[in-house]
Motif scaffolding. Structure first.
Motif, PDB file in Angstrom:
ATOM      1  N   GLY A  17       0.863  -1.160  -0.022  1.00  0.00           N
ATOM      2  CA  GLY A  17      -0.005   0.042   0.177  1.00  0.00           C
ATOM      3  C   GLY A  17       0.824   1.308   0.093  1.00  0.00           C
ATOM      4  N   MET A  18       1.861   1.202   0.898  1.00  0.00           N
ATOM      5  CA  MET A  18       2.811   2.510   0.678  1.00  0.00           C
ATOM      6  C   MET A  18       3.556   2.849  -0.439  1.00  0.00           C
ATOM      7  SD  MET A  18       4.984   2.175   4.449  1.00  0.00           S
ATOM      8  CE  MET A  18       5.629   0.631   4.158  1.00  0.00           C
ATOM      9  N   LEU A  19       3.864   1.580  -1.224  1.00  0.00           N
ATOM     10  CA  LEU A  19       4.366   1.875  -2.557  1.00  0.00           C
ATOM     11  C   LEU A  19       3.583   2.124  -3.293  1.00  0.00           C
ATOM     12  CD1 LEU A  19       7.088   1.264  -4.392  1.00  0.00           C
ATOM     13  CD2 LEU A  19       6.347  -1.064  -4.403  1.00  0.00           C
ATOM     14  N   LEU A  20       2.352   1.701  -3.551  1.00  0.00           N
ATOM     15  CA  LEU A  20       1.246   1.999  -4.587  1.00  0.00           C
ATOM     16  C   LEU A  20       0.885   3.603  -4.192  1.00  0.00           C
ATOM     17  CD1 LEU A  20      -0.928  -1.064  -4.601  1.00  0.00           C
ATOM     18  CD2 LEU A  20       0.296  -0.135  -6.503  1.00  0.00           C
ATOM     19  N   ARG A  21       0.613   3.978  -3.110  1.00  0.00           N
ATOM     20  CA  ARG A  21       0.361   5.442  -2.765  1.00  0.00           C
ATOM     21  C   ARG A  21       1.646   6.308  -3.421  1.00  0.00           C
ATOM     22  NH1 ARG A  21      -3.740   7.246  -2.631  1.00  0.00           N
ATOM     23  NH2 ARG A  21      -2.763   8.636  -4.115  1.00  0.00           N
ATOM     24  N   VAL A  22       2.743   6.149  -2.975  1.00  0.00           N
ATOM     25  CA  VAL A  22       3.887   6.858  -3.512  1.00  0.00           C
ATOM     26  C   VAL A  22       3.802   6.904  -5.124  1.00  0.00           C
ATOM     27  CG1 VAL A  22       6.424   6.866  -3.466  1.00  0.00           C
ATOM     28  CG2 VAL A  22       5.425   6.613  -1.412  1.00  0.00           C
ATOM     29  N   LEU A  23       3.804   5.887  -5.697  1.00  0.00           N
ATOM     30  CA  LEU A  23       3.709   5.981  -7.060  1.00  0.00           C
ATOM     31  C   LEU A  23       2.666   6.686  -7.677  1.00  0.00           C
ATOM     32  CD1 LEU A  23       4.838   2.210  -7.657  1.00  0.00           C
ATOM     33  CD2 LEU A  23       5.976   4.188  -8.367  1.00  0.00           C
ATOM     34  N   ALA A  24       1.203   6.510  -6.955  1.00  0.00           N
ATOM     35  CA  ALA A  24       0.279   7.216  -7.507  1.00  0.00           C
ATOM     36  C   ALA A  24       0.598   8.659  -7.238  1.00  0.00           C
ATOM     37  CB  ALA A  24      -1.151   6.843  -6.836  1.00  0.00           C
ATOM     38  N   ASP A  25       1.256   9.046  -6.249  1.00  0.00           N
ATOM     39  CA  ASP A  25       1.196  10.456  -5.859  1.00  0.00           C
ATOM     40  C   ASP A  25       2.250  11.241  -6.996  1.00  0.00           C
ATOM     41  OD1 ASP A  25      -0.650  10.590  -3.821  1.00  0.00           O
ATOM     42  OD2 ASP A  25       0.940  10.437  -2.343  1.00  0.00           O
ATOM     43  N   ARG A  26       3.262  10.431  -7.344  1.00  0.00           N
ATOM     44  CA  ARG A  26       4.313  10.727  -8.199  1.00  0.00           C
ATOM     45  C   ARG A  26       4.233  10.612  -9.549  1.00  0.00           C
ATOM     46  NH1 ARG A  26       9.506   9.898  -4.363  1.00  0.00           N
ATOM     47  NH2 ARG A  26       8.890  10.735  -2.643  1.00  0.00           N
ATOM     48  N   SER A  27       2.930  10.028  -9.795  1.00  0.00           N
ATOM     49  CA  SER A  27       2.918   9.636 -11.332  1.00  0.00           C
ATOM     50  C   SER A  27       1.633  10.144 -11.930  1.00  0.00           C
ATOM     51  CB  SER A  27       3.157   8.107 -11.693  1.00  0.00           C
ATOM     52  OG  SER A  27       1.794   7.626 -11.036  1.00  0.00           O
ATOM     53  N   ASP A  28       1.313  10.141 -12.860  1.00  0.00           N
ATOM     54  CA  ASP A  28      -0.198  10.414 -13.547  1.00  0.00           C
ATOM     55  C   ASP A  28      -1.078   9.211 -13.486  1.00  0.00           C
ATOM     56  OD1 ASP A  28       0.824  12.790 -14.154  1.00  0.00           O
ATOM     57  OD2 ASP A  28       1.479  12.564 -16.194  1.00  0.00           O
ATOM     58  N   SER A  29      -0.849   8.126 -12.856  1.00  0.00           N
ATOM     59  CA  SER A  29      -1.452   7.111 -12.471  1.00  0.00           C
ATOM     60  C   SER A  29      -2.494   7.029 -11.241  1.00  0.00           C
ATOM     61  CB  SER A  29      -0.859   5.854 -12.678  1.00  0.00           C
ATOM     62  OG  SER A  29      -0.209   5.622 -13.798  1.00  0.00           O
ATOM     63  N   SER A  30      -3.479   6.395 -11.231  1.00  0.00           N
ATOM     64  CA  SER A  30      -4.328   6.108  -9.924  1.00  0.00           C
ATOM     65  C   SER A  30      -3.809   4.984  -9.430  1.00  0.00           C
ATOM     66  CB  SER A  30      -5.739   6.221 -10.436  1.00  0.00           C
ATOM     67  OG  SER A  30      -5.952   4.703 -10.901  1.00  0.00           O
ATOM     68  N   VAL A  31      -4.197   4.743  -8.045  1.00  0.00           N
ATOM     69  CA  VAL A  31      -3.830   3.548  -7.290  1.00  0.00           C
ATOM     70  C   VAL A  31      -4.485   2.414  -8.052  1.00  0.00           C
ATOM     71  CG1 VAL A  31      -4.368   2.132  -5.178  1.00  0.00           C
ATOM     72  CG2 VAL A  31      -3.756   4.861  -5.151  1.00  0.00           C
ATOM     73  N   ASP A  32      -5.715   2.490  -8.596  1.00  0.00           N
ATOM     74  CA  ASP A  32      -6.174   1.289  -9.445  1.00  0.00           C
ATOM     75  C   ASP A  32      -5.456   0.929 -10.303  1.00  0.00           C
ATOM     76  OD1 ASP A  32      -8.304   0.887  -7.274  1.00  0.00           O
ATOM     77  OD2 ASP A  32      -9.868   2.423  -8.566  1.00  0.00           O
ATOM     78  N   GLU A  33      -4.964   1.878 -11.326  1.00  0.00           N
ATOM     79  CA  GLU A  33      -4.256   1.631 -12.544  1.00  0.00           C
ATOM     80  C   GLU A  33      -3.021   0.824 -12.176  1.00  0.00           C
ATOM     81  OE1 GLU A  33      -5.412   5.159 -15.470  1.00  0.00           O
ATOM     82  OE2 GLU A  33      -3.959   5.552 -14.067  1.00  0.00           O
ATOM     83  N   LEU A  34      -2.239   1.526 -11.104  1.00  0.00           N
ATOM     84  CA  LEU A  34      -1.082   0.938 -10.720  1.00  0.00           C
ATOM     85  C   LEU A  34      -1.189  -0.402 -10.006  1.00  0.00           C
ATOM     86  CD1 LEU A  34       0.437   3.917  -9.098  1.00  0.00           C
ATOM     87  CD2 LEU A  34       1.400   2.841 -11.069  1.00  0.00           C
ATOM     88  N   THR A  35      -2.436  -0.689  -9.468  1.00  0.00           N
ATOM     89  CA  THR A  35      -2.583  -2.122  -8.775  1.00  0.00           C
ATOM     90  C   THR A  35      -2.848  -3.198  -9.934  1.00  0.00           C
ATOM     91  OG1 THR A  35      -3.632  -0.956  -6.919  1.00  0.00           O
ATOM     92  CG2 THR A  35      -4.431  -3.443  -7.356  1.00  0.00           C
ATOM     93  N   ASP A  36      -3.597  -2.939 -11.190  1.00  0.00           N
ATOM     94  CA  ASP A  36      -3.749  -3.560 -12.201  1.00  0.00           C
ATOM     95  C   ASP A  36      -2.461  -4.118 -12.935  1.00  0.00           C
ATOM     96  OD1 ASP A  36      -6.654  -3.540 -11.551  1.00  0.00           O
ATOM     97  OD2 ASP A  36      -7.044  -2.286 -13.409  1.00  0.00           O
ATOM     98  N   LEU A  37      -1.595  -2.873 -13.108  1.00  0.00           N
ATOM     99  CA  LEU A  37      -0.328  -3.105 -13.829  1.00  0.00           C
ATOM    100  C   LEU A  37       0.470  -4.090 -12.837  1.00  0.00           C
ATOM    101  CD1 LEU A  37       0.438   0.487 -14.897  1.00  0.00           C
ATOM    102  CD2 LEU A  37      -0.174  -1.590 -16.494  1.00  0.00           C
ATOM    103  N   ALA A  38       0.654  -3.818 -11.662  1.00  0.00           N
ATOM    104  CA  ALA A  38       1.404  -4.582 -10.667  1.00  0.00           C
ATOM    105  C   ALA A  38       1.004  -6.015 -10.617  1.00  0.00           C
ATOM    106  CB  ALA A  38       1.302  -3.825  -9.213  1.00  0.00           C
ATOM    107  N   ALA A  39      -0.310  -6.373 -10.553  1.00  0.00           N
ATOM    108  CA  ALA A  39      -0.947  -7.650 -10.513  1.00  0.00           C
ATOM    109  C   ALA A  39      -0.384  -8.442 -11.806  1.00  0.00           C
ATOM    110  CB  ALA A  39      -2.471  -7.690 -10.388  1.00  0.00           C
ATOM    111  N   GLU A  40      -0.404  -7.807 -13.035  1.00  0.00           N
ATOM    112  CA  GLU A  40      -0.028  -8.463 -14.454  1.00  0.00           C
ATOM    113  C   GLU A  40       1.351  -8.708 -14.185  1.00  0.00           C
ATOM    114  OE1 GLU A  40      -1.193  -5.871 -17.448  1.00  0.00           O
ATOM    115  OE2 GLU A  40      -3.184  -5.585 -16.935  1.00  0.00           O
ATOM    116  N   ARG A  41       1.942  -7.838 -13.728  1.00  0.00           N
ATOM    117  CA  ARG A  41       3.542  -7.813 -13.705  1.00  0.00           C
ATOM    118  C   ARG A  41       3.882  -9.067 -12.816  1.00  0.00           C
ATOM    119  NH1 ARG A  41       8.380  -5.464 -15.808  1.00  0.00           N
ATOM    120  NH2 ARG A  41       6.930  -4.919 -17.136  1.00  0.00           N
ATOM    121  N   ALA A  42       3.259  -9.176 -11.551  1.00  0.00           N
ATOM    122  CA  ALA A  42       3.727 -10.154 -10.738  1.00  0.00           C
ATOM    123  C   ALA A  42       3.379 -11.714 -11.290  1.00  0.00           C
ATOM    124  CB  ALA A  42       2.723  -9.757  -9.419  1.00  0.00           C
ATOM    125  N   GLU A  43       2.105 -11.752 -12.016  1.00  0.00           N
ATOM    126  CA  GLU A  43       1.952 -12.995 -12.552  1.00  0.00           C
ATOM    127  C   GLU A  43       2.955 -13.490 -13.509  1.00  0.00           C
ATOM    128  OE1 GLU A  43      -2.078 -12.721 -14.341  1.00  0.00           O
ATOM    129  OE2 GLU A  43      -2.970 -13.110 -12.024  1.00  0.00           O
TER     130      GLU A  43
END
Length: 89
Positions: free
Chosen positions: A58-84
């Motif tokens: 959660g901390m990582l997602l929050r920092v990434l969302a704050d510093r990028s043009d992506s939402s937490v939901d967008e980053l979560t989806d991308l991270a889940a895809e990459r993890a798989e």
């Protein structure tokens, strides 16, 4: 290179030596594309491990969302895809 990057590396290194540390995660990406990760918790219980890991995620997602043009939901989806796709050692 981002001028703050060296400061962050030094701060993180110092924080890892604190006595009251309960959980630690460090993900490293090298310029040549190699990935390393270090993940450890001072617990054996699955519920405590899950709680610590989700706080860190959660901390990582929050920092990434704050510093990028992506939402937490967008980053979560991308991270889940990459993890798989990842083959972690």
């Amino acid at each position: 290179m981002n001028p703050r990057f060296q400061d962050v590396k030094s701060e993180a290194s110092a924080a890892l030596t604190e006595d009251d540390l309960r959980s630690a995660y460090t993900g490293i990406i090298h310029e040549d594309g190699r990935h390393e990760y270090y993940f450890g918790n001072d617990t054996e219980e699955a519920a405590e491990l899950r709680e610590a890991a989700t706080i860190q995620l959660g901390m990582l997602l929050r920092v990434l969302a704050d510093r990028s043009d992506s939402s937490v939901d967008e980053l979560t989806d991308l991270a889940a895809e990459r993890a798989e796709q990842m083959e972690l050692r």
